[in-house]
Motif scaffolding. Sequence first.
Motif, PDB file in Angstrom:
ATOM      1  N   ALA A  43      -0.444   9.531 -15.281  1.00  0.00           N
ATOM      2  CA  ALA A  43      -1.320  10.447 -14.379  1.00  0.00           C
ATOM      3  C   ALA A  43      -0.093  11.304 -13.454  1.00  0.00           C
ATOM      4  CB  ALA A  43      -2.145   9.963 -13.397  1.00  0.00           C
ATOM      5  N   GLY A  44       1.050  10.793 -13.808  1.00  0.00           N
ATOM      6  CA  GLY A  44       2.169  11.748 -12.960  1.00  0.00           C
ATOM      7  C   GLY A  44       2.801  11.150 -11.780  1.00  0.00           C
ATOM      8  N   MET A  45       2.029   9.840 -11.607  1.00  0.00           N
ATOM      9  CA  MET A  45       2.611   8.971 -10.223  1.00  0.00           C
ATOM     10  C   MET A  45       3.472   7.932 -10.421  1.00  0.00           C
ATOM     11  SD  MET A  45      -1.148   8.928  -8.379  1.00  0.00           S
ATOM     12  CE  MET A  45      -2.073   7.906  -9.606  1.00  0.00           C
ATOM     13  N   GLU A  46       4.206   7.327  -9.536  1.00  0.00           N
ATOM     14  CA  GLU A  46       4.958   6.244  -9.726  1.00  0.00           C
ATOM     15  C   GLU A  46       4.456   4.863  -9.342  1.00  0.00           C
ATOM     16  OE1 GLU A  46       9.217   4.702  -7.398  1.00  0.00           O
ATOM     17  OE2 GLU A  46       8.734   6.861  -7.215  1.00  0.00           O
ATOM     18  N   ALA A  47       4.780   4.014 -10.112  1.00  0.00           N
ATOM     19  CA  ALA A  47       3.990   2.742  -9.774  1.00  0.00           C
ATOM     20  C   ALA A  47       5.064   1.775  -9.332  1.00  0.00           C
ATOM     21  CB  ALA A  47       3.329   2.029 -11.159  1.00  0.00           C
ATOM     22  N   GLN A  48       4.806   0.720  -8.482  1.00  0.00           N
ATOM     23  CA  GLN A  48       5.690  -0.343  -7.967  1.00  0.00           C
ATOM     24  C   GLN A  48       4.867  -1.635  -7.799  1.00  0.00           C
ATOM     25  OE1 GLN A  48       7.629   0.539  -4.362  1.00  0.00           O
ATOM     26  NE2 GLN A  48       8.720  -1.363  -4.142  1.00  0.00           N
ATOM     27  N   ASP A  49       5.244  -2.661  -8.350  1.00  0.00           N
ATOM     28  CA  ASP A  49       4.552  -3.927  -8.372  1.00  0.00           C
ATOM     29  C   ASP A  49       4.924  -4.867  -7.075  1.00  0.00           C
ATOM     30  OD1 ASP A  49       3.661  -3.625 -11.014  1.00  0.00           O
ATOM     31  OD2 ASP A  49       5.161  -5.071 -11.819  1.00  0.00           O
ATOM     32  N   PHE A  50       3.603  -5.196  -6.573  1.00  0.00           N
ATOM     33  CA  PHE A  50       3.896  -6.325  -5.275  1.00  0.00           C
ATOM     34  C   PHE A  50       3.203  -7.537  -5.823  1.00  0.00           C
ATOM     35  CE2 PHE A  50       4.512  -2.039  -3.837  1.00  0.00           C
ATOM     36  CZ  PHE A  50       5.555  -2.225  -2.696  1.00  0.00           C
ATOM     37  N   THR A  51       4.094  -8.575  -5.941  1.00  0.00           N
ATOM     38  CA  THR A  51       3.175  -9.628  -6.712  1.00  0.00           C
ATOM     39  C   THR A  51       3.104 -11.155  -5.562  1.00  0.00           C
ATOM     40  OG1 THR A  51       5.289 -10.604  -7.627  1.00  0.00           O
ATOM     41  CG2 THR A  51       3.987  -9.217  -8.793  1.00  0.00           C
ATOM     42  N   VAL A  52       2.276 -11.939  -5.855  1.00  0.00           N
ATOM     43  CA  VAL A  52       1.947 -13.039  -4.977  1.00  0.00           C
ATOM     44  C   VAL A  52       1.971 -14.011  -5.861  1.00  0.00           C
ATOM     45  CG1 VAL A  52       1.159 -11.895  -3.057  1.00  0.00           C
ATOM     46  CG2 VAL A  52      -0.533 -12.756  -4.702  1.00  0.00           C
ATOM     47  N   SER A  53       2.313 -15.422  -5.621  1.00  0.00           N
ATOM     48  CA  SER A  53       1.776 -16.430  -6.495  1.00  0.00           C
ATOM     49  C   SER A  53       1.137 -17.565  -5.703  1.00  0.00           C
ATOM     50  CB  SER A  53       3.325 -17.049  -6.840  1.00  0.00           C
ATOM     51  OG  SER A  53       3.925 -17.501  -5.860  1.00  0.00           O
ATOM     52  N   GLU A  54       1.076 -17.342  -4.312  1.00  0.00           N
ATOM     53  CA  GLU A  54       0.196 -18.345  -3.405  1.00  0.00           C
ATOM     54  C   GLU A  54      -0.439 -17.530  -2.320  1.00  0.00           C
ATOM     55  OE1 GLU A  54       3.009 -21.082  -1.747  1.00  0.00           O
ATOM     56  OE2 GLU A  54       3.639 -22.078  -3.716  1.00  0.00           O
ATOM     57  N   THR A  55      -1.364 -18.183  -1.817  1.00  0.00           N
ATOM     58  CA  THR A  55      -2.345 -17.300  -0.889  1.00  0.00           C
ATOM     59  C   THR A  55      -1.596 -17.155   0.232  1.00  0.00           C
ATOM     60  OG1 THR A  55      -3.322 -19.625  -0.051  1.00  0.00           O
ATOM     61  CG2 THR A  55      -4.424 -18.189  -1.890  1.00  0.00           C
ATOM     62  N   ASN A  56      -0.794 -18.032   0.933  1.00  0.00           N
ATOM     63  CA  ASN A  56      -0.030 -17.607   1.954  1.00  0.00           C
ATOM     64  C   ASN A  56       0.897 -16.716   2.007  1.00  0.00           C
ATOM     65  OD1 ASN A  56       2.152 -18.815   0.484  1.00  0.00           O
ATOM     66  ND2 ASN A  56       1.954 -20.906   1.662  1.00  0.00           N
ATOM     67  N   GLN A  57       1.125 -15.911   0.827  1.00  0.00           N
ATOM     68  CA  GLN A  57       2.024 -15.007   0.700  1.00  0.00           C
ATOM     69  C   GLN A  57       1.212 -13.552   0.773  1.00  0.00           C
ATOM     70  OE1 GLN A  57       3.524 -15.426  -3.137  1.00  0.00           O
ATOM     71  NE2 GLN A  57       5.284 -16.886  -2.631  1.00  0.00           N
ATOM     72  N   ILE A  58       0.235 -13.646   0.586  1.00  0.00           N
ATOM     73  CA  ILE A  58      -0.626 -12.292   0.676  1.00  0.00           C
ATOM     74  C   ILE A  58      -0.547 -11.366   1.919  1.00  0.00           C
ATOM     75  CG2 ILE A  58      -2.981 -11.421   0.584  1.00  0.00           C
ATOM     76  CD1 ILE A  58      -3.900 -13.805  -1.230  1.00  0.00           C
ATOM     77  N   GLN A  59      -0.523 -11.970   3.016  1.00  0.00           N
ATOM     78  CA  GLN A  59      -0.380 -11.024   4.105  1.00  0.00           C
ATOM     79  C   GLN A  59       1.014 -10.405   4.201  1.00  0.00           C
ATOM     80  OE1 GLN A  59      -1.764 -12.542   8.130  1.00  0.00           O
ATOM     81  NE2 GLN A  59      -0.977 -10.873   9.200  1.00  0.00           N
ATOM     82  N   GLN A  60       1.893 -11.010   3.942  1.00  0.00           N
ATOM     83  CA  GLN A  60       3.345 -10.788   4.090  1.00  0.00           C
ATOM     84  C   GLN A  60       3.704  -9.588   2.965  1.00  0.00           C
ATOM     85  OE1 GLN A  60       6.329 -13.826   3.498  1.00  0.00           O
ATOM     86  NE2 GLN A  60       8.001 -12.456   3.403  1.00  0.00           N
ATOM     87  N   VAL A  61       2.981  -9.855   1.768  1.00  0.00           N
ATOM     88  CA  VAL A  61       3.204  -9.046   0.736  1.00  0.00           C
ATOM     89  C   VAL A  61       2.436  -7.478   1.115  1.00  0.00           C
ATOM     90  CG1 VAL A  61       2.890  -8.457  -1.840  1.00  0.00           C
ATOM     91  CG2 VAL A  61       3.842 -10.496  -1.058  1.00  0.00           C
ATOM     92  N   ALA A  62       1.396  -7.749   1.822  1.00  0.00           N
ATOM     93  CA  ALA A  62       0.584  -6.672   2.160  1.00  0.00           C
ATOM     94  C   ALA A  62       1.277  -5.779   3.088  1.00  0.00           C
ATOM     95  CB  ALA A  62      -0.722  -6.828   2.583  1.00  0.00           C
ATOM     96  N   GLU A  63       1.794  -6.380   3.921  1.00  0.00           N
ATOM     97  CA  GLU A  63       2.676  -5.810   4.984  1.00  0.00           C
ATOM     98  C   GLU A  63       3.953  -4.890   4.258  1.00  0.00           C
ATOM     99  OE1 GLU A  63       3.473  -9.016   7.847  1.00  0.00           O
ATOM    100  OE2 GLU A  63       1.447  -8.704   8.769  1.00  0.00           O
ATOM    101  N   SER A  64       4.500  -5.535   3.303  1.00  0.00           N
ATOM    102  CA  SER A  64       5.594  -4.948   2.681  1.00  0.00           C
ATOM    103  C   SER A  64       5.332  -3.723   2.160  1.00  0.00           C
ATOM    104  CB  SER A  64       6.414  -6.109   1.531  1.00  0.00           C
ATOM    105  OG  SER A  64       5.470  -6.295   0.477  1.00  0.00           O
ATOM    106  N   MET A  65       3.979  -3.390   1.658  1.00  0.00           N
ATOM    107  CA  MET A  65       3.902  -2.129   1.048  1.00  0.00           C
ATOM    108  C   MET A  65       3.535  -1.006   1.870  1.00  0.00           C
ATOM    109  SD  MET A  65       0.541  -3.223  -1.650  1.00  0.00           S
ATOM    110  CE  MET A  65      -0.463  -4.003  -0.522  1.00  0.00           C
ATOM    111  N   VAL A  66       3.708  -1.334   3.175  1.00  0.00           N
ATOM    112  CA  VAL A  66       3.183  -0.178   4.192  1.00  0.00           C
ATOM    113  C   VAL A  66       4.503   0.490   4.178  1.00  0.00           C
ATOM    114  CG1 VAL A  66       2.621   0.453   6.695  1.00  0.00           C
ATOM    115  CG2 VAL A  66       1.792  -1.334   5.502  1.00  0.00           C
ATOM    116  N   GLY A  67       4.500   1.979   4.090  1.00  0.00           N
ATOM    117  CA  GLY A  67       5.565   2.796   4.114  1.00  0.00           C
ATOM    118  C   GLY A  67       6.261   3.147   2.962  1.00  0.00           C
TER     119      GLY A  67
END
Length: 324
Positions: free
Chosen positions: A188-212
Amino acid sequence: MKKLGKIALAVALGLSMTACSSGTAKKDKSDVKIGVIQYTEHPALDKAYDGFVKQMKKAGYKKSQIDFKNAQNDQSNCETIANKFVNDGDDLIYAIATPAAQAVKGKTDDIPIVISAVTDPKAAGLVQSNKKPGENVTGTSDLNPVEEQIELLQKLIPNAKKVGIMYCSSEDNSIVQAKLARKAIEKAGMEAQDFTVSETNQIQQVAESMVGKVDAVYIPTDNMLAESISSVTSVTNENNLPCIVGESNMCEGGGLATYSIDYEKLGEQAGKMAVKILNGADPATMKIQYQSTDDLQLYINRKVATQLGITIPDEYQDATDIGE
């Protein structure tokens, strides 16, 4: 003597054949035992279970014949439950979600296993082929309409140039969907970037890392993230970062929108397959079934859309409303 020997041999063979015949005779319906293992507790998988039970009741089986166990998102629990069902000598096992199906498959090659909410059974090592399973496993796939979901993302967030794909790196089903999403995003002409987690305690931190870093987020039908979707959207929505998600219940948890399959109907499909197997069908020859595109439903969380300042295009005005 030779004649008597032939008679004795014939009688022995006759008895042997009778024993084999009775051993393979179809069991009385009231004596059938069915084990159900569900990987974790969230609405989509719950519906896959409800649909299965509904279909089994329709076929004349009682809920008391179904031994339901939830692994509570713990792989060691999956192993314990799988061992129990095998040791109990269940006649059929229904496994909901990839980790549950893999645990059961690792314990038995004999008991028929019907799976559901597994994106790609072959990629997960459950069957030889999705068209010809070849072993004791068959069932239904919850493969998402990923391309349509990415198209939906573009229509709702037309200025998006970078899309984050957030998923659990230890779930085979999520890895498959992430690859499909990357392909669709780049097409579709956009750029993709992976943000992965392996444990539930990582979810909020990874979500915050996507901002910006990205303009929008795509989350597939990932078991870990589906269960904890509100932990993601509490961050993303607060930072004006819209999420296109894999299924409708994730919209209820704060996702912006999705094209979703109907998990209850998916469970019903699996139930129909289970009934056929209990009536003598061979799972090895029963191809993996997918949900018809006619059953896809568009969901939009209009409350989130309003919060993010997103205008819903006229073509989507008939979408099922969530969050109002």
